[in-house]
Write an enzyme that holds these catalytic residues in place. Structure first.
Site, PDB file in Angstrom:
ATOM      1  N   PRO A 204       0.950  11.697 -10.936  1.00  0.00           N
ATOM      2  CA  PRO A 204       0.203  13.008 -10.890  1.00  0.00           C
ATOM      3  C   PRO A 204       1.253  13.991 -11.448  1.00  0.00           C
ATOM      4  O   PRO A 204       2.421  14.141 -11.231  1.00  0.00           O
ATOM      5  CB  PRO A 204       0.258  13.028  -9.200  1.00  0.00           C
ATOM      6  CG  PRO A 204       0.253  11.360  -8.827  1.00  0.00           C
ATOM      7  CD  PRO A 204       1.342  10.942  -9.834  1.00  0.00           C
ATOM      8  N   LEU A 205       0.691  14.972 -12.039  1.00  0.00           N
ATOM      9  CA  LEU A 205       1.412  16.000 -12.427  1.00  0.00           C
ATOM     10  C   LEU A 205       2.097  16.929 -11.539  1.00  0.00           C
ATOM     11  O   LEU A 205       3.330  17.229 -11.649  1.00  0.00           O
ATOM     12  CB  LEU A 205       0.058  17.131 -13.107  1.00  0.00           C
ATOM     13  CG  LEU A 205       0.943  18.218 -14.467  1.00  0.00           C
ATOM     14  CD1 LEU A 205       1.706  17.010 -15.455  1.00  0.00           C
ATOM     15  CD2 LEU A 205      -0.061  18.796 -14.959  1.00  0.00           C
ATOM     16  N   CYS A 206       1.517  17.092 -10.219  1.00  0.00           N
ATOM     17  CA  CYS A 206       2.368  17.863  -9.128  1.00  0.00           C
ATOM     18  C   CYS A 206       3.618  17.093  -8.860  1.00  0.00           C
ATOM     19  O   CYS A 206       4.696  17.688  -8.229  1.00  0.00           O
ATOM     20  CB  CYS A 206       1.378  17.966  -7.937  1.00  0.00           C
ATOM     21  SG  CYS A 206       0.782  16.429  -7.330  1.00  0.00           S
ATOM     22  N   THR A 207       3.710  15.908  -8.934  1.00  0.00           N
ATOM     23  CA  THR A 207       4.828  14.802  -8.459  1.00  0.00           C
ATOM     24  C   THR A 207       5.853  15.124  -9.503  1.00  0.00           C
ATOM     25  O   THR A 207       7.084  15.620  -9.416  1.00  0.00           O
ATOM     26  CB  THR A 207       4.460  13.697  -8.453  1.00  0.00           C
ATOM     27  OG1 THR A 207       3.302  13.295  -7.703  1.00  0.00           O
ATOM     28  CG2 THR A 207       5.715  12.799  -7.916  1.00  0.00           C
ATOM     29  N   ASN A 210       6.819  18.977  -9.185  1.00  0.00           N
ATOM     30  CA  ASN A 210       7.420  19.709  -8.024  1.00  0.00           C
ATOM     31  C   ASN A 210       8.110  18.644  -7.020  1.00  0.00           C
ATOM     32  O   ASN A 210       9.101  18.998  -6.680  1.00  0.00           O
ATOM     33  CB  ASN A 210       6.397  20.389  -6.844  1.00  0.00           C
ATOM     34  CG  ASN A 210       5.374  21.482  -8.013  1.00  0.00           C
ATOM     35  OD1 ASN A 210       5.994  22.085  -8.644  1.00  0.00           O
ATOM     36  ND2 ASN A 210       4.121  21.155  -7.688  1.00  0.00           N
TER      37      ASN A 210
END
EC number: 6.2.1.64
Lengths: 423, 524
Positions: A204-207, A210
């Site tokens: 996932p991009l958020c992982t 961030n």
């Protein structure tokens, strides 16, 4: 140097000729005939791929007595191929695989002619493919397999027996692999089994952005986010060691920042190039299986595989042979449309994203039409711009529940007919 | 990256530098440069074995070049051993190839200890008599040498692995995660308790690691259930429901991860029975200065497990945890808690190892610390295979098992019987069934050999039909390249597993039926 004429087929192919000259009580329908031997010598057989599987397949076919073999491969030779692609030597690095492989086989085996085609499979048309009696695939991409499968299935005409081109497909990964026989229009085809594929790993991009936790997250950050930041328009060349070195150092710095262990050069390469481990042994097993089927199909000396054999070698040696069933609504080999339930208030873009992700569909750049009227076309540019607003419209605004959508994709030579019911 | 690492990159990802080193130290003997023999060697030379030697007294014939890629028209009339060694050697400049144009039995008569220099012996196209002799020499060698015997007959292929014992630490199981939800060690419990389940910060709540969530709810459950973890299916579902009730939004991925891990976590962490068997093995019980590091390490881990104060009665912690939805620092901290405990367990085991080494009069450095660490990490997945010798196979048949194998529909074991009978046919006639032009005349003789064999096992001779016997005669011991190549792949892969001591080799007879496209493994 021995004169080619003093080599007699009867002696050279002694093992195979025993099968062809002798009747069988286990396969009583087999009839020994001289025509079979002539067929093997004169028929044209096509090999797709001259890599790990391809090299083995070419060797096996040449030593099965096939004399007219063609091979297509668009790649050139890399150092990392040398541990298993045994028709290539260090001096061949950089040369086209198809050309080098063909030359080696032609030199080593008397009487065979391997004709190379250094190009993409999509560069050839139906006229080309219709010349062959059999096609054997040793590919490393789902997209290429789908294309080849759809092309051969599309070519098949029930009224013309010559249009039936058996497709034998092999694939390997580490200690695992599979071999299958596809008789277009008769058995299940490659598209019928798309749902058997496991979802490709993505983070996932958020992982990545961030909350990285694994070394892989740091590598993907460097690959997807930091590279465009630092290099703008310039695309990364995953084959350039300098680019990989940059990725590795950038990922390592990020990992250090977050106290994450495990970023190595090897892992970096593996993640960005999606490297699949490969050894000679597994390729040998699957290629031999494919060519064994090819010989059986070409000679009827025994029953061919019907139709799928899975292989696993990390714990003992295990194979599972079964008959994969045709899918009733297969977009390639059946005529009926696929049925799909979808929320009518979702947008066309949401439907598009869903179809991109769905394992048994996996479209790249789909275009949509309903009842002959286009809803969204990826090309040409003006049409795409004009239709782009439709992507944000809800499905119920664009068509009615129960309508049949025609979905096409530039990577696939077939259209998907989907009846959408609003839920 | 150096040239060799580049070349071997795709295989190093499977067996690492340790496995590669083992391959590069190996010297492999191939008896007979037949089609299958050369295909096996191809798949070993390419990944970079150290050396190979081909022993074959034959000269190259036309049928050789029709089935063997490593013999060509230029080789006709020349030494098979020499030409095969040459063409195989071309595959990899890092490998040294040798050849001897002699028959193996003469060689062994001249030099009875000829085999001792090899780390692996592979033979194809040898008679049963020769196989028994070679196998016995390999078995009784000071350090037993693994022997792989391969045959192809028409569309059939078979491979037999023979060695007294094979041990594996790096079995490469699918999942090495050792989370211990059912039996958390103190540092883990304390860390889990440090998370604030009442926090109003949604980001913080959504990133509580599922391990902490599971531990909280498991702890509550234990308190209400006499210290026990859920046992029945209903109880496990109840635990799932309890966790679900703690979710705030339908999207709490971390809670989903916890719920999905309930079933696994409710399986108590124990010492697996297979490992208990290793612990009670005589070679673990009685150690000598000649004991291999595997058995010394097994004993050390056994002593660790038995010291409940240090181990809690469990194997060393593997230290590996899966990825999970969590903030970076909580994940890294959680990970380091597991790694620290794992390191502590390794330290305890190391101390036990040194005590054992000292008691055996061996130097403390005899077993490298990496080896101890790897052993501890994979301690739940160790494997010991004890193979039956050829002599046991022939003189102590497992008749009950054989009857069971043959009773299955379309049993591949029928092919084993037919191939054994073919060896008896050779003893009677000096050639294999169907080799000559009057091939159908051999059917009755071969079927009589089949009947004799079945009768010796007390099995009804009807289980193998004359049609099946007829098919073997049809094959006429013909060499077919595709079958040779298939068996070459299988046998070479088993050889690689045996040399690297990674992944699990088959026990002990592999059969490929190329007519029906099926395979089977039998421990005969």
């Amino acid at each position: 140097m021995v004169d080619a004429q003093t080599i007699t087929d009867n002696e050279r192919w002694a093992g195979i000729y025993k099968l062809l000259d002798r009747n069988s009580l286990i396969h009583p329908e087999f009839e020994p005939q001289e025509e079979i031997k002539e067929f093997i010598q004169s028929c044209k057989i096509l090999v797709i791929g001259a890599g790990g599987l391809g090299c083995e397949i070419l060797k096996n076919l040449a030593l099965s007595g096939f004399c007219d073999i063609h091979v297509i491969d668009m790649d050139t030779i890399d150092v990392s191929n040398l541990n298993r692609q045994f028709l290539f030597r260090r001096a061949d690095v950089g040369k086209p695989k198809a050309v080098t492989a063909a030359a080696f086989i032609n030199k080593r085996v008397q009487g065979v002619t391997v004709t190379p085609h250094y190009c993409k499979i999509q560069d050839k048309d139906e006229d080309f493919y219709s010349e062959f009696a059999l096609v054997i695939c040793g590919l490393d991409s789902i997209e290429a397999r789908r294309w080849m499968n759809a092309t051969l299935v599309g070519m098949r005409d029930e009224d013309n027996p010559d249009s039936l081109k058996p497709l034998i497909d092999g694939g390997t990964e580490g200690f695992k692999g599979q071999a299958r026989v596809i008789l277009p229009g008769i058995t299940s085809c490659y598209e019928c089994s798309m749902d058997m594929l496991s979802k490709p790993t993505g983070f996932p991009l958020c992982t990545i952005a961030n909350t990285p936790r694994l070394p892989e997250h740091c590598i993907e950050w460097a690959h997807i986010l930091e590279w465009p930041n630092k290099h703008g328009e310039r695309k990364m060349d995953t084959d350039d060691p300098k680019d990989i070195q940059w990725l590795y150092e950038t990922a390592l710095a990020r990992a250090k920042q977050y106290n994450i262990q495990g970023v190595t050069y090897s892992l970096t390469q593996g993640v960005v190039k999606n490297i699949i481990p490969a050894i000679a042994a597994t390729n040998a097993i699957i290629a031999a299986s494919c060519c064994n089927e090819a010989l059986k199909i070409a000679t009827t000396c025994a029953k061919n595989l019907n139709n799928y054999m899975m292989y696993s070698g990390n714990d003992s040696v295990y194979t599972y042979t079964f008959e994969h069933q045709r899918k009733d609504d297969c977009p390639v080999c059946s005529t009926s449309a696929t049925k799909l339930d979808f929320k009518g208030d979702k947008t066309l873009e949401e439907l598009m994203d869903y179809l991109k992700e769905k394992p048994d569909v996996q479209l790249k750049k789909p275009s949509f039409a309903v009842g002959g009227k286009p809803l969204y076309m990826q090309a040409p540019k003006q049409l795409e711009e004009a239709m782009r607003p439709n992507l944000q419209k809800s499905l119920s605004e664009l068509f009615s529940s129960g309508d049949e959508l025609t979905i096409t994709d530039s990577t696939l030579p077939f259209s998907l007919q989907v009846i959408v019911t609003f839920v | 990256m150096d040239a060799k690492t580049q070349k071997y990159d795709r295989q190093l990802r499977l067996w690492g530098s340790g496995g590669q080193q083992a391959l590069e130290s190996a010297h492999i003997l191939l008896i007979n440069a037949s089609a299958v023999g050369c295909e096996i060697l191809k798949n070993l030379v390419l990944p970079g074995i150290g050396q190979f030697t081909v022993v074959d007294q034959g000269t190259v014939t036309q049928s050789d070049i029709g089935s063997n890629f490593f013999l060509d028209a230029d080789s006709l009339g020349k030494s098979r051993a020499e030409r095969a060694a040459e063409l195989l050697g071309e595959l990899n400049e890092d490998v040294s190839g040798h050849w001897v144009a002699k028959d193996i039995l003469s060689l062994l008569t001249e030099n009875p200890s000829f085999l001792s220099q090899f780390s692996m012996v592979i033979a194809s196209d040898i008679t049963r008599q020769t196989a028994e002799k070679v196998s016995s020499l390999c078995w009784t060698n000071l350090n037993a040498i693994p022997f792989v015997w391969v045959k192809t007959v028409g569309l059939l292929g078979t491979a037999r692995v023979i060695l007294p014992e094979h041990v594996i630490v790096e079995t490469h199981p699918d999942n090495v995660a050792d989370i211990r939800i059912d039996s958390p060690f103190p540092e883990l419990s304390n860390y889990a308790k440090s998370f604030d389940f009442n926090t109003q910060d949604t980001l913080e709540f959504g990133h509580i690691p599922y391990v902490a969530i599971l531990l909280k709810y498991m702890d509550e459950w234990k308190q209400e259930h006499d210290g026990k973890i859920p046992g029945t299916y209903a109880e496990k579902n109840q635990l799932k429901a309890n966790i679900r009730s703690g979710m705030r939004s339908g999207d709490d991925e971390n809670f989903d991860e916890a719920i999905n891990s309930v079933l696994r976590s409710c399986q108590p962490t124990v010492v697996p029975n297979a490992i208990k068997a290793i612990f009670s093995d005589p070679k673990c019980e009685t150690l000598t200065a000649e004991s291999s590091s595997f058995w010394i390490l097994a004993r050390a881990v056994r002593d660790f497990v038995n010291d409940h104060g240090k181990s809690g009665g469990l194997l060393p912690l593997s230290g590996t945890i899966p990825d999970m939805k969590a903030q970076t620092d909580s994940y890294v901290t959680l990970q380091s808690i597991y790694k620290t405990k794992a390191k502590k367990d390794v330290q305890e085991v190391s101390n036990l190892v040194y005590i054992i080494l000292e008691s055996l009069g061996l130097a403390p450095g005899s077993i490298a610390s990496e080896e101890i660490e790897t052993f501890c990490k994979y301690s739940a997945f160790l494997k010991v295979i004890r193979y039956r010798s050829l002599e046991e196979e022939y003189t102590l048949p497992k008749t009950k098992q054989i009857a069971s194998w043959l009773s299955e529909e379309d049993s591949a074991f029928a092919q084993y019987v037919l191939l054994r009978a073919s060896d008896s046919f050779f003893d009677d006639h000096g050639r294999y069934p169907g080799e000559g032009n009057d091939w159908e005349e051999d059917v009755d003789h071969l079927h009589a050999n089949v009947a004799t064999l079945l009768q010796s096992w007390g099995i009804d001779t009807e289980v193998i039909s004359k049609d099946q016997t007829h098919e073997i005669c049809r094959f006429g011991k013909g060499a077919i390249h595709n079958i040779a190549s298939f068996m070459g792949g299988v046998a070479s892969q088993e050889v690689i597993k045996l040399i690297t001591h990674q992944y699990i080799p088959m026990d002990n007879t592999f059969i490929f039926d190329g007519a029906r496209s099926v395979t089977a493994v039998f421990a005969v």
